[in-house]
Design a protein around this motif. Structure first.
Motif, PDB file in Angstrom:
ATOM      1  N   PRO A  85       8.490  -3.912  -3.471  1.00 21.00           N
ATOM      2  CA  PRO A  85       7.274  -3.131  -3.258  1.00 21.00           C
ATOM      3  C   PRO A  85       6.561  -3.570  -1.982  1.00 21.00           C
ATOM      4  CG  PRO A  85       6.889  -4.849  -4.877  1.00 21.00           C
ATOM      5  CD  PRO A  85       8.355  -4.905  -4.541  1.00 21.00           C
ATOM      6  N   GLU A  86       5.742  -2.694  -1.473  1.00 21.20           N
ATOM      7  CA  GLU A  86       4.948  -3.023  -0.286  1.00 21.20           C
ATOM      8  C   GLU A  86       4.011  -4.194  -0.574  1.00 21.20           C
ATOM      9  OE1 GLU A  86       1.251  -1.044   2.273  1.00 21.20           O
ATOM     10  OE2 GLU A  86       2.139   0.015   0.573  1.00 21.20           O
ATOM     11  N   ILE A  87       3.442  -4.193  -1.766  1.00 25.22           N
ATOM     12  CA  ILE A  87       2.532  -5.255  -2.207  1.00 25.22           C
ATOM     13  C   ILE A  87       3.237  -6.004  -3.333  1.00 25.22           C
ATOM     14  CG2 ILE A  87       0.285  -5.781  -3.237  1.00 25.22           C
ATOM     15  CD1 ILE A  87      -0.744  -3.169  -1.948  1.00 25.22           C
ATOM     16  N   SER A  88       3.529  -7.276  -3.112  1.00 23.66           N
ATOM     17  CA  SER A  88       4.268  -8.027  -4.126  1.00 23.66           C
ATOM     18  C   SER A  88       3.485  -8.111  -5.425  1.00 23.66           C
ATOM     19  CB  SER A  88       4.582  -9.429  -3.610  1.00 23.66           C
ATOM     20  OG  SER A  88       5.486  -9.389  -2.527  1.00 23.66           O
ATOM     21  N   TYR A  89       2.212  -8.483  -5.323  1.00 20.34           N
ATOM     22  CA  TYR A  89       1.391  -8.511  -6.530  1.00 20.34           C
ATOM     23  C   TYR A  89      -0.064  -8.262  -6.155  1.00 20.34           C
ATOM     24  CZ  TYR A  89       0.143 -13.368  -5.284  1.00 20.34           C
ATOM     25  OH  TYR A  89      -0.306 -14.493  -4.637  1.00 20.34           O
ATOM     26  N   ALA A  90      -0.808  -7.756  -7.122  1.00 16.36           N
ATOM     27  CA  ALA A  90      -2.226  -7.452  -6.918  1.00 16.36           C
ATOM     28  C   ALA A  90      -3.041  -8.099  -8.024  1.00 16.36           C
ATOM     29  CB  ALA A  90      -2.458  -5.939  -6.916  1.00 16.36           C
ATOM     30  N   ALA A 101      -1.554  -9.284  -2.445  1.00 15.22           N
ATOM     31  CA  ALA A 101      -0.540 -10.122  -1.790  1.00 15.22           C
ATOM     32  C   ALA A 101       0.554  -9.208  -1.255  1.00 15.22           C
ATOM     33  CB  ALA A 101       0.034 -11.144  -2.756  1.00 15.22           C
ATOM     34  N   TYR A 102       0.423  -8.814  -0.004  1.00 17.44           N
ATOM     35  CA  TYR A 102       1.435  -7.969   0.631  1.00 17.44           C
ATOM     36  C   TYR A 102       2.705  -8.774   0.863  1.00 17.44           C
ATOM     37  CZ  TYR A 102      -2.215  -4.525   1.719  1.00 17.44           C
ATOM     38  OH  TYR A 102      -3.226  -3.587   1.644  1.00 17.44           O
ATOM     39  N   ARG A 103       3.814  -8.068   0.966  1.00 15.33           N
ATOM     40  CA  ARG A 103       5.053  -8.749   1.365  1.00 15.33           C
ATOM     41  C   ARG A 103       4.852  -9.395   2.736  1.00 15.33           C
ATOM     42  NH1 ARG A 103      10.751  -7.418   1.185  1.00 15.33           N
ATOM     43  NH2 ARG A 103      11.831  -9.411   1.550  1.00 15.33           N
ATOM     44  N   SER A 104       4.079  -8.749   3.571  1.00 16.20           N
ATOM     45  CA  SER A 104       3.746  -9.286   4.888  1.00 16.20           C
ATOM     46  C   SER A 104       2.629 -10.317   4.747  1.00 16.20           C
ATOM     47  CB  SER A 104       3.296  -8.157   5.825  1.00 16.20           C
ATOM     48  OG  SER A 104       2.599  -8.670   6.937  1.00 16.20           O
ATOM     49  N   LEU A 105       2.888 -11.532   5.189  1.00 16.79           N
ATOM     50  CA  LEU A 105       1.857 -12.564   5.153  1.00 16.79           C
ATOM     51  C   LEU A 105       0.695 -12.175   6.061  1.00 16.79           C
ATOM     52  CD1 LEU A 105       0.819 -15.334   4.296  1.00 16.79           C
ATOM     53  CD2 LEU A 105       2.201 -16.343   6.141  1.00 16.79           C
ATOM     54  N   HIS A 207       5.739 -13.501   0.038  1.00 14.65           N
ATOM     55  CA  HIS A 207       5.742 -13.113   1.453  1.00 14.65           C
ATOM     56  C   HIS A 207       7.096 -13.373   2.111  1.00 14.65           C
ATOM     57  CE1 HIS A 207       1.484 -13.026   0.684  1.00 14.65           C
ATOM     58  NE2 HIS A 207       1.428 -14.331   0.497  1.00 14.65           N
ATOM     59  N   GLY A 208       8.076 -13.779   1.328  1.00 15.77           N
ATOM     60  CA  GLY A 208       9.394 -14.097   1.882  1.00 15.77           C
ATOM     61  C   GLY A 208      10.469 -13.226   1.267  1.00 15.77           C
ATOM     62  N   THR A 209      11.303 -13.832   0.413  1.00 20.93           N
ATOM     63  CA  THR A 209      12.356 -13.048  -0.246  1.00 20.93           C
ATOM     64  C   THR A 209      11.789 -12.069  -1.254  1.00 20.93           C
ATOM     65  OG1 THR A 209      12.682 -14.927  -1.745  1.00 20.93           O
ATOM     66  CG2 THR A 209      14.211 -14.716   0.098  1.00 20.93           C
ATOM     67  N   GLY A 210      10.509 -12.220  -1.600  1.00 19.59           N
ATOM     68  CA  GLY A 210       9.810 -11.185  -2.355  1.00 19.59           C
ATOM     69  C   GLY A 210       9.856 -11.329  -3.863  1.00 19.59           C
ATOM     70  N   TRP A 211       9.173 -10.379  -4.501  1.00 21.69           N
ATOM     71  CA  TRP A 211       9.154 -10.247  -5.963  1.00 21.69           C
ATOM     72  C   TRP A 211       9.792  -8.887  -6.297  1.00 21.69           C
ATOM     73  CZ3 TRP A 211       4.034 -11.989  -8.757  1.00 21.69           C
ATOM     74  CH2 TRP A 211       3.715 -13.284  -8.378  1.00 21.69           C
ATOM     75  N   PRO A 212      11.095  -8.776  -6.219  1.00 24.61           N
ATOM     76  CA  PRO A 212      11.736  -7.473  -6.361  1.00 24.61           C
ATOM     77  C   PRO A 212      12.011  -7.067  -7.807  1.00 24.61           C
ATOM     78  CG  PRO A 212      13.382  -9.119  -5.848  1.00 24.61           C
ATOM     79  CD  PRO A 212      12.047  -9.832  -5.834  1.00 24.61           C
ATOM     80  N   GLY A 307      -2.215   0.304  -7.208  1.00 23.49           N
ATOM     81  CA  GLY A 307      -1.104   1.164  -7.608  1.00 23.49           C
ATOM     82  C   GLY A 307       0.102   1.082  -6.698  1.00 23.49           C
ATOM     83  N   ARG A 308       0.014   0.319  -5.614  1.00 21.42           N
ATOM     84  CA  ARG A 308       1.170   0.129  -4.742  1.00 21.42           C
ATOM     85  C   ARG A 308       1.831  -1.238  -4.966  1.00 21.42           C
ATOM     86  NH1 ARG A 308      -2.534   1.257  -0.565  1.00 21.42           N
ATOM     87  NH2 ARG A 308      -1.721  -0.430   0.739  1.00 21.42           N
ATOM     88  N   ALA A 309       1.331  -1.989  -5.933  1.00 19.31           N
ATOM     89  CA  ALA A 309       1.850  -3.333  -6.184  1.00 19.31           C
ATOM     90  C   ALA A 309       2.965  -3.316  -7.222  1.00 19.31           C
ATOM     91  CB  ALA A 309       0.721  -4.245  -6.659  1.00 19.31           C
ATOM     92  N   GLY A 310       3.928  -4.187  -7.031  1.00 17.62           N
ATOM     93  CA  GLY A 310       5.015  -4.303  -7.998  1.00 17.62           C
ATOM     94  C   GLY A 310       4.578  -4.997  -9.268  1.00 17.62           C
ATOM     95  N   THR A 311       3.703  -5.978  -9.142  1.00 19.39           N
ATOM     96  CA  THR A 311       3.195  -6.749 -10.282  1.00 19.39           C
ATOM     97  C   THR A 311       1.678  -6.788 -10.198  1.00 19.39           C
ATOM     98  OG1 THR A 311       5.182  -8.153 -10.306  1.00 19.39           O
ATOM     99  CG2 THR A 311       3.229  -9.008 -11.429  1.00 19.39           C
ATOM    100  N   VAL A 312       1.024  -6.736 -11.343  1.00 17.98           N
ATOM    101  CA  VAL A 312      -0.439  -6.796 -11.377  1.00 17.98           C
ATOM    102  C   VAL A 312      -0.856  -7.900 -12.347  1.00 17.98           C
ATOM    103  CG1 VAL A 312      -2.582  -5.551 -11.795  1.00 17.98           C
ATOM    104  CG2 VAL A 312      -0.592  -4.326 -10.891  1.00 17.98           C
ATOM    105  N   HIS A 313      -1.750  -8.772 -11.891  1.00 20.84           N
ATOM    106  CA  HIS A 313      -2.315  -9.835 -12.729  1.00 20.84           C
ATOM    107  C   HIS A 313      -3.699  -9.401 -13.191  1.00 20.84           C
ATOM    108  CE1 HIS A 313       0.287 -12.826 -10.217  1.00 20.84           C
ATOM    109  NE2 HIS A 313       0.968 -12.296 -11.212  1.00 20.84           N
TER     110      HIS A 313
END
Length: 488
Positions: A85-90, A101-105, A207-212, A307-313
């Motif tokens: 996802p564009e945003i690893s987690y929100a 937390a975007y994939r991009s640091l 921000h690296g290999t990601g949360w896919p 809504g663009r995050a792969g994971t939500v806390h």
């Protein structure tokens, strides 16, 4: 059973990883699974609609993208596509705010205001040494680090963020909540050194290999591992419960992807008293209570970026999470538990049908809690997504107490197979130089109750298999795991 080289009990990710290594070493391997399907925490199934697949346990897989076992196994070459996802987690907060937390640091830091430079200083050096950091934490904690700089970076950060000093490093609520939400993946008291290590590991990987997420669901990972085992002569026995080690007497080596409680039951009175006492004293952590939803539309988050995050806390502020997780570890129920949520179709649109999409969510609750989590989880979501309840078409609740029925490894709903304390991070399940070898000749433990602990990384199975190769079969060369490599 008939004579074989290796019998493996349990086909979770670690049992499968052990099977891959041992079958590729040219050994005859048989795997026994009590359930009708393999996979343990990697199972997926349609729960409400034949066209909508739900992940029954794990859904997001940062370790499948990063761990040494999976790097060597090469999921992509086996047709398993890990989607990012564009945003690893929100982390939503009250007032329509959210930390992202975007994939991009760089993008993450740009959205954290005055805490952006602090986040850069925290995560940037870890990213530069990412592979070494991962290997250090997932390597079994029994050897010197190959990259001392990575060890120093990690130790310094855990010393701060594993204590009450960590949150004071940030000016705003957003950055503190963002990091504490990751620390809560340790499922235990906050703050703690174990949770600090989890925060550094998962936090920088975002921000690296990601949360896919695997395209099509978590079961795709288990299927790829099973296919490799079968291709190298391995045999699966599903719907078959092993109740006593005597049933496996024909095997030269037995590997158990079980909890210490399960091992004690299988061993009966065969174990030395001191070792059995150590297993009986093994501490289990808080439980997970899960709710699967079928919903009619994307979750109506107050901040649409969530809504663009792969994971939500869903945990609120740093202070709220510290209070909730610490009470939870003390077996005190809270009305606002920490909730992890995944809307898989955000990352994998093929998981949804018109007007139907899966939502995966679980709450941290006291171990063994029998409470139906539906109302708690729905209310937790609606705090940050008003109107969510109106989109629910169907749901299925699994209390923590029922999770052990689904998978005996999840004692009291503990999906990590043991509390993640600093001591139990190393001494899993008892203090031993080789934690995978047991006092019973030819019997090895390979579950998450051994180092490096929980998550879908395969490393407990991989390291247990190496121990079995050396000590039972006198094989010193570990087989290559890539799909192009031949068995030895």
């Amino acid at each position: 059973m008939s004579s074989t080289d290796v019998a493996i009990v349990g086909t979770g990710p670690n049992g499968l990883a052990a099977g891959v290594v041992l079958a590729r070493a040219g050994l005859r391997v048989e795997l026994h699974e009590a359930a009708e399907t393999i996979g343990g925490g990697l199972r997926s199934a349609p729960l409400f609609d034949s066209g909508v697949v739900h992940d029954i346990c794990s859904a997001v897989h940062p370790m499948a993208a990063a761990s040494p076992f999976f790097r060597a196994f090469d999921l992509a070459a086996r047709g398993v596509e890990l989607l990012h996802p564009e945003i690893s987690y929100a982390h939503p907060l009250d007032g329509g705010r959210a930390a992202l937390a975007y994939r991009s640091l760089a993008d993450t830091c740009a959205h954290l205001g005055p805490d952006g430079p602090r986040w850069q200083r925290l995560m940037g050096p870890l990213l530069e040494h990412s592979e070494a950091v991962v290997d250090l934490i997932l390597g079994g904690q029994r050897s010197l680090p190959r990259d001392p700089a990575a060890a120093l970076l990690l130790a310094g950060r855990v010393a701060v963020h594993g204590t009450g000093l960590g949150a004071a490093r940030f000016q705003g609520e957003e950055a503190a909540a963002l990091l504490t939400g990751v620390a809560a993946h340790a499922v235990g008291r906050l703050p703690s050194f174990a949770a600090g290590a989890v925060a550094m590991l998962l936090g920088h990987l975002a921000h690296g290999t990601g949360w896919p997420l695997p395209r099509g669901g978590s079961a795709r990972i288990a299927e790829a591992m099973a296919q490799d085992i079968s291709a190298h002569g391995g045999v699966f026995h599903t719907g078959h419960t092993v109740e006593d080690l005597a049933q496996l007497s024909g095997a030269r080596a037995v590997l158990l992807d079980t909890s210490p409680k399960g091992f004690l039951a299988l061993a009966g009175g065969r174990l030395p008293r001191s070792y059995a006492r150590g297993l009986s004293r093994f501490r289990y952590g808080p439980g997970a209570a899960k709710v699967d939803f079928l919903v009619s539309e994307p979750i109506p988050w107050a901040d649409p970026a969530v809504g663009r995050a792969g994971t939500v806390h869903l945990g609120g502020t740093h202070a709220e999470m510290v209070r909730q997780e610490t009470r939870n570890a003390r077996r005190v129920r809270t009305r606002e538990p920490f909730v992890l949520l995944v809307d898989p179709a955000v990352t994998d649109p093929g998981r949804a049908l018109p007007g139907k999409r899966p939502v995966w969510a679980y709450a941290h609750v006291p171990n063994g809690d029998p409470t139906d989590p539906y109302d708690l989880v729905r209310a937790r979501i609606e705090r940050y997504a008003p109107g969510f309840g109106d989109t629910i078409l169907a749901h299925r609740s699994v209390p923590a107490a029922a999770y052990e029925t689904y998978n005996p490894n999840y004692v009291g709903g503990d999906i990590g197979s043991g509390a993640m304390t600093l001591y139990q991070s190393i001494a899993r399940p008892v203090p031993r130089v080789d934690p995978y070898r047991t006092p019973l000749p030819g019997v090895f433990l390979c579950s998450s109750a051994t180092p490096p602990g929980p998550s879908v990384h395969g490393m407990s199975g991989y390291l247990a298999a190496i121990s079995a190769l050396r000590h039972r079969f006198d094989i010193r060369n570990v087989p290559e795991l890539s799909p192009k490599a031949a068995a030895i």
